[in-house]
Write a protein that holds these residues in place. Structure first.
Motif, short mmCIF file in Angstrom:
data_model
loop_
_atom_site.label_atom_id
_atom_site.label_comp_id
_atom_site.label_asym_id
_atom_site.label_seq_id
_atom_site.Cartn_x
_atom_site.Cartn_y
_atom_site.Cartn_z
N GLY A 52 0.87 -1.16 0.00
CA GLY A 52 -0.09 0.08 0.33
C GLY A 52 0.51 1.15 0.07
O GLY A 52 -0.29 2.52 0.14
N ALA A 53 2.04 0.90 0.32
CA ALA A 53 2.93 2.12 0.44
C ALA A 53 3.72 2.62 -1.08
O ALA A 53 3.45 1.87 -2.16
N SER A 54 3.13 3.96 -1.22
CA SER A 54 4.33 4.16 -2.73
C SER A 54 5.37 4.56 -2.49
O SER A 54 5.97 4.07 -1.87
N VAL A 58 8.18 4.55 0.72
CA VAL A 58 9.70 2.73 0.33
C VAL A 58 10.57 3.28 0.58
O VAL A 58 11.78 3.07 1.49
N ALA A 59 11.45 4.61 -0.02
CA ALA A 59 12.34 5.17 0.25
C ALA A 59 12.48 5.50 1.18
O ALA A 59 14.33 5.63 1.44
N ASP A 60 11.71 6.19 2.26
CA ASP A 60 11.71 7.01 3.01
C ASP A 60 12.17 5.59 4.40
O ASP A 60 12.90 5.49 5.22
N ALA A 61 11.59 4.85 4.25
CA ALA A 61 10.55 4.32 5.49
C ALA A 61 11.72 2.84 5.46
O ALA A 61 11.68 2.26 6.45
N VAL A 62 11.58 1.84 3.86
CA VAL A 62 12.42 0.60 3.88
C VAL A 62 13.66 0.80 3.98
O VAL A 62 15.05 0.37 3.90
N ALA A 63 13.98 1.47 2.38
CA ALA A 63 15.13 2.02 1.70
C ALA A 63 16.41 2.34 2.99
O ALA A 63 17.54 1.85 2.73
N MET A 79 26.22 0.59 -4.41
CA MET A 79 24.86 -0.20 -4.87
C MET A 79 23.44 1.15 -4.76
O MET A 79 23.12 2.28 -5.10
N THR A 80 22.57 0.25 -5.94
CA THR A 80 21.56 1.12 -6.69
C THR A 80 20.34 0.68 -5.52
O THR A 80 19.60 -0.51 -5.38
N THR A 81 19.24 1.53 -5.51
CA THR A 81 17.80 0.95 -5.41
C THR A 81 17.00 1.56 -5.81
O THR A 81 17.01 2.89 -6.52
N THR A 82 15.73 0.52 -5.80
CA THR A 82 15.14 1.09 -6.63
C THR A 82 13.38 0.24 -5.90
O THR A 82 12.88 -0.21 -5.46
N THR A 83 12.49 1.48 -6.02
CA THR A 83 11.42 1.31 -5.21
C THR A 83 10.39 1.43 -6.44
O THR A 83 10.36 2.21 -7.19
N TYR A 84 8.92 1.27 -5.82
CA TYR A 84 7.68 1.17 -7.09
C TYR A 84 6.68 2.06 -6.24
O TYR A 84 6.10 1.47 -4.97
N ASP A 85 6.12 1.60 -7.11
CA ASP A 85 4.52 2.19 -6.15
C ASP A 85 3.68 1.00 -5.75
O ASP A 85 2.71 1.42 -5.34
N SER A 86 4.06 -0.26 -6.47
CA SER A 86 3.62 -0.78 -5.45
C SER A 86 3.85 -1.47 -3.90
O SER A 86 3.38 -2.22 -4.03
N GLY A 87 4.58 -1.00 -3.71
CA GLY A 87 5.19 -0.96 -2.86
C GLY A 87 6.73 -2.19 -3.09
O GLY A 87 6.89 -2.01 -1.93
#
Length: 552
Positions: A52-54, A58-63, A79-87
């Motif tokens: 449910g997260a944008s 996700v970038a702020d709370a998880v990554a 390192m490279t991080t990719t986040t999606y609107d699917s959470g």
């Protein structure tokens, strides 16, 4: 003298060369086959899902917590991080070339543990996975339904349950990854109007599902201690576990009304058995398909592994349900087979050319046999050196073999020509001529080996990806040159003493014609050199002019 020992003991020199050949043949069976050397840095992927997260959340709370903990792990490059609107979130950690991927995954897991407490509860519940990512894609096996009777969800789950695990057990396979997970999942589609009517929120629904869809330990009847041993038997209480059907999820109670009625999931949502994710769809020939990416284990034989995978899939295909078939839309081993066959063809052509040139100028069949024996010993023996250094049979090492043919044959020709010269000029028998000739050329042969080794070995110390790419090329040539020097000091003079004759029959008329033409060309060349030596200033001027024209 070193070579005299082997000239007088031809059996010993032959056995030494046979040992080199057998070592090379044994190493050849264990060498991995690939298109190129392994130069891609190993990667470890950390995956998590925040439902449910944008992408920004996700970038702020998880990554961010994971990045701060993993940053600086041993041998890490970036390192490279990719986040999606699917959470979803994928964090790829790239390590230096040569790092053990298993140890890298362990190091990342250890560092990640310190960040788990800072992640949202939903992320911790879903789990954070750490996996090695192999970049050596071997092939893609696609599962499809030609008649359209099976949907992608069925194909995905059938592949997950019966095919994926079987492929991962094939020797040489590093991993089998299904692109786009459509694993069966219970989808609960909430109706906002009904939820507002009953004063419910998505968190209320989530809490009710987590509370009631659980496995409970109900305990035992008559477990000791009990008064006066009144219960003779101990009975374990078994209860229904997690829900397994749509109807059971629809019956989950969300709240009780004041009139005694119950609000259930079916009252505020539509429940169905669907896919875990709908963010990826694969199509092949206008039909839905489920692709399975098969990655090669580091150091494995690509051709052999591909054959084993094909056999495993073909065996499983006999038990596929009706309406299910498979295809191989992408296979890297086709490029490997074609490339290696072309290089092997070039290798054979180079050997034939060398034999032809040697016979053309030496014009003796027995003399031609000597380099014909010496060259394969050097090339096959180089395989043993490749095995020791952990190389693979690839385009660069095979290219090194092709180039090495013209290099390693020089040592044998230097020895052979000098033995023939001594026999012709000093009228000595082959054995005595070989001994005398080796006294003259043993030093130059060693010098040739050292000079060529000094040219190629430093290439192996070039840094970066280019250095790793050409390391196998340079070391393979150096090993071939060193072995050819050993053969030129041991086997070649022994063969000269055994095979050459004091009196040879004259060459055929065609070769006699070639000799006459070659002598005329040699005389003209000699006259030209003498002419230029007497006019050194003219020669230097022509050389400078040639350089100037080439620079334009």
């Amino acid at each position: 003298m070193f070579s005299r020992f082997f000239i007088e003991r031809p059996v010993f020199s032959s056995v030494l060369s046979i040992i080199i050949v057998l070592a090379g043949l044994a190493a050849m069976r264990g060498l991995p086959i690939a298109q190129y050397p392994q130069v891609v840095p190993p990667q470890v992927v950390v995956s998590a899902t925040y439902p449910g997260a944008s992408a920004e959340a996700v970038a702020d709370a998880v990554a961010a917590p994971l990045e701060s903990s993993i940053n600086g792990v041993e041998n890490m490059l970036y390192m490279t991080t990719t986040t999606y609107d699917s959470g979803e979130m994928n964090l790829k950690v790239t390590f230096a070339v040569g790092t053990d991927p298993n140890q890298a995954a362990i190091d990342v897991t250890n560092e990640m543990e310190s960040a788990l407490s800072r992640l949202p509860e939903e992320v911790r519940t879903g789990g954070v996975s750490v996996s090695k990512e192999s970049n050596a894609l071997l092939k893609i096996v696609a599962l499809n339904s030609p008649d359209g009777s099976r949907d992608p969800i069925f194909l995905n789950n059938y592949a997950l349950m019966t095919i994926q695990d079987e492929i991962q057990r094939v020797p040489g396979v590093g991993s089998a990854t299904m692109f786009g997970s459509k694993t069966y999942a219970l989808r609960i589609w909430l109706r906002p109007d009904k939820m507002a009517e009953y004063d419910l929120t998505p968190n209320d629904v989530r809490a009710a599902i987590n509370e009631q869809n659980a496995q409970f330990a109900a305990g035992q009847f008559g477990a000791p201690p009990n008064p006066n041993n009144a219960q003779e038997f101990t009975l374990t209480v078994a209860t229904d576990g997690r829900f397994s059907s749509v109807e059971e999820f629809e019956q989950i109670i969300l709240k009780a009304q004041s009139d005694g009625s119950m609000v259930r999931v079916r009252d505020i949502a539509r429940v169905e058995l669907g896919a875990l994710r709908y963010t990826f769809d694969a199509m092949q020939n206008q039909q839905a398909s489920v692709p399975i990416g098969i990655y090669l284990r580091p150091g494995a034989n690509a051709l052999q592994t591909s054959e084993l995978v094909d056999e495993a899939v073909e065996r499983m295909a006999a038990n596929f349900p009706t309406g299910v078939s498979y295809s191989v839309p992408f296979d890297t081993t086709e490029f490997v087979e074609v490339s290696i066959s072309q290089v092997v063809q070039t290798l054979i052509e180079a050997v034939l050319l060398v034999i032809g040139v040697v016979y053309l100028f030496l014009q003796r069949f027995r003399a031609t046999i000597i380099p014909l024996i010496a060259v394969p010993v050097s090339l096959i023996g180089a395989m043993a050196g490749m095995y020791v250094f952990g190389f693979s049979i690839n385009l660069l090492t095979l290219l090194a073999m092709v180039l090495a043919i013209g290099i390693v044959v020089d040592d044998a020709i230097v020895v052979l020509e000098n033995v023939e010269r001594v026999m012709r000029e000093e009228k000595l028998p082959p054995k005595q001529a070989a001994i005398k000739a080796m006294e003259e050329v043993a030093g130059p042969v060693i010098a040739i080996v050292l000079v060529l080794s000094a040219v190629f070995i430093p290439v192996a110390f070039i840094g970066g990806l280019a250095g790793i790419m050409y390391q196998q090329f340079a070391i393979t040539i150096a090993i071939s040159v060193i072995i050819s020097g050993i053969v030129a000091l041991t086997l070649t003079p022994a063969l000269c003493a055994l095979l050459l004759k004091e009196k040879e029959t004259p060459p055929p008329k065609l070769l006699q014609t070639f000799n006459a033409w070659f002598e005329r060309m040699t005389e003209r060349y000699t006259d030209g050199v003498q002419f230029m030596l007497k006019r050194a200033a003219l020669g230097v001027s022509l050389f400078i002019a040639l350089i100037a024209v080439s620079a334009l």
